[in-house]
Design an enzyme around this catalytic site. Structure first.
Site, PDB file in Angstrom:
ATOM      1  N   LYS A 140       0.660  -1.539   0.125  1.00  0.00           N
ATOM      2  CA  LYS A 140      -0.051  -0.077  -0.136  1.00  0.00           C
ATOM      3  C   LYS A 140       1.068   1.231   0.243  1.00  0.00           C
ATOM      4  O   LYS A 140       2.004   1.030   0.707  1.00  0.00           O
ATOM      5  CB  LYS A 140      -0.885   0.058   0.823  1.00  0.00           C
ATOM      6  N   GLU A 181      -3.687   3.752  -3.504  1.00  0.00           N
ATOM      7  CA  GLU A 181      -4.092   5.405  -2.739  1.00  0.00           C
ATOM      8  C   GLU A 181      -3.966   6.705  -2.902  1.00  0.00           C
ATOM      9  O   GLU A 181      -3.576   7.048  -2.010  1.00  0.00           O
ATOM     10  CB  GLU A 181      -3.895   4.526  -1.229  1.00  0.00           C
ATOM     11  N   LYS A 223      -8.536   2.178  -3.710  1.00  0.00           N
ATOM     12  CA  LYS A 223      -8.209   2.447  -2.331  1.00  0.00           C
ATOM     13  C   LYS A 223      -8.245   4.160  -2.192  1.00  0.00           C
ATOM     14  O   LYS A 223      -7.944   5.019  -1.560  1.00  0.00           O
ATOM     15  CB  LYS A 223      -6.897   1.967  -1.361  1.00  0.00           C
TER      16      LYS A 223
END
Length: 364
Positions: A140, A181, A223
């Site tokens: 991430k 993200e 995300k």
């Protein structure tokens, strides 16, 4: 070191993470941030307390029914349970893919009004391969953008989109599924419509950068934040309005090749995050479906109540785990558009006794 993994493994893991009826636990808070969580329940920010908190969550019986992945912080990826079992093994045996946060924080972009870019690209190739060797199978990277009178700037959008794409390319070459993200903060008094307008610009720029860097879209996850009015906005949006704005924005910008959109829960209560996710999936089902799984990558919305119950007390582990699996279950139901309440975060201790079936997935 291992060499670059074939993309078929990355694609397979992306689809496993995005499987309908499951979501991701975002337990990747930095040492400083998780320390604040621990201090809120009277615990010191020590490695022992951080390890015990994570062990309580990861060893929750039955939680693998509702989670496909768990994002870990660097320290956590190399930790073990009190009896010496590595966390990555505990998660793997529960059917949960271990993931890793690979960005290392934000820095100001010179010449902007407090806008930021994200650090961590310089040594990412070596780190991501080492994380793969340790057992991580996805990663991430968080970029942050702000909404204001003249924000986000074109510079901030372009820099963050480029860095997200570079990160995604490096991770895929190392065998990790990149979670992309682009978080758009809800700080401010902007309207729901303004939030949607900015999200369209940001998502479109990120997708363009992913194409430019030849990232395999079938092997990533997105995300984002749901489309919400600003936290200080006088406008209040219903779950139906949030769902409509979010689905419209995604349909305008995100290619069908992307397997999953895993929403963060920032700015929402535990119950609001579940209700909004359920409403979004219900609307998608009513309007022709969605090409991506609409799921969750929640942090606080899955951890806050279990942490309050546990508070470092070994005698409260079972009760805290009951709450953890209950929260995971209702959000998994929301991924299918089947959540109908009650929400475990709203139950008193005595009422929770009546809902012990959450642990084993028994009918409520």
């Amino acid at each position: 070191m291992v060499g670059p993994a074939p993309l078929d493994e990355v694609i397979a893991n992306a689809n496993k993470l995005a499987q309908p009826g499951k979501g991701i636990l975002a337990s990747d808070e930095s040492t400083r941030t998780v320390g604040k969580r621990l201090q809120s329940v009277g615990l010191d920010n020590t490695e022992a307390n951080r390890q015990a908190f994570r062990e309580m969550l990861y060893t929750t019986p039955g939680i693998g029914q509702y989670l496909s992945g768990a994002i870990l912080f660097h320290e956590t990826l190399f930790q073990s349970t009190a009896n010496g079992t590595p966390f990555v093994k505990v998660l793997g045996e529960a059917g949960i893919l271990p993931g890793i946060k690979v960005d290392v924080g934000l820095v100001p972009i010179p010449g902007t009004d407090g806008e930021t870019s994200t650090l961590g690209l310089d040594d990412l190739t070596n780190r991501s391969r080492a994380y793969y060797e340790q057992g991580a199978r996805f990663a991430k990277w968080r970029a942050v953008l702000k909404i204001g009178a003249n924000l986000p700037s074109s510079l901030a959008i372009a820099m963050n989109a480029r860095d997200l794409a570079r990160y995604a390319s490096i991770c895929q070459q190392s065998g990790l599924v990149p979670i992309v993200e682009p978080e758009i903060l809800i700080d401010g008094d902007h309207t729901l419509e303004r939030s949607a307008e900015v999200a369209e610009r940001v998502f479109a720029a990120v997708v363009a950068a992913l194409h430019e860097h030849r990232v395999c879209l079938e092997g990533i996850l997105l995300k984002p934040q749901m489309i919400l009015p600003g936290a200080e906005s006088p406008q209040k949006a219903s779950p139906e309005e949030i769902a409509a704005a979010t689905l419209r924005t995604l349909r305008r910008t995100i290619p069908p090749a992307v397997p999953g959109v895993m929403f963060l829960s920032g700015g929402q209560s535990e119950q609001e995050a579940t209700v909004n996710l359920n409403t979004l999936n219900s609307l998608a089902l009513q309007t022709g479906g969605a090409p991506w799984t609409l799921s969750f990558s929640f942090g606080r919305a899955l951890q806050a109540s279990p942490l309050r119950i546990w508070s470092g007390d070994a005698s409260k582990v079972e009760e805290a785990q009951e709450m953890a699996v209950g929260l995971a279950r209702v959000n998994a139901e929301a991924v299918l558009g089947k959540y109908s309440g009650p929400h475990p975060s709203k139950l008193t201790a005595s009422l929770r006794e009546n809902f012990r079936g959450w642990r084993q997935g028994e009918p409520r």
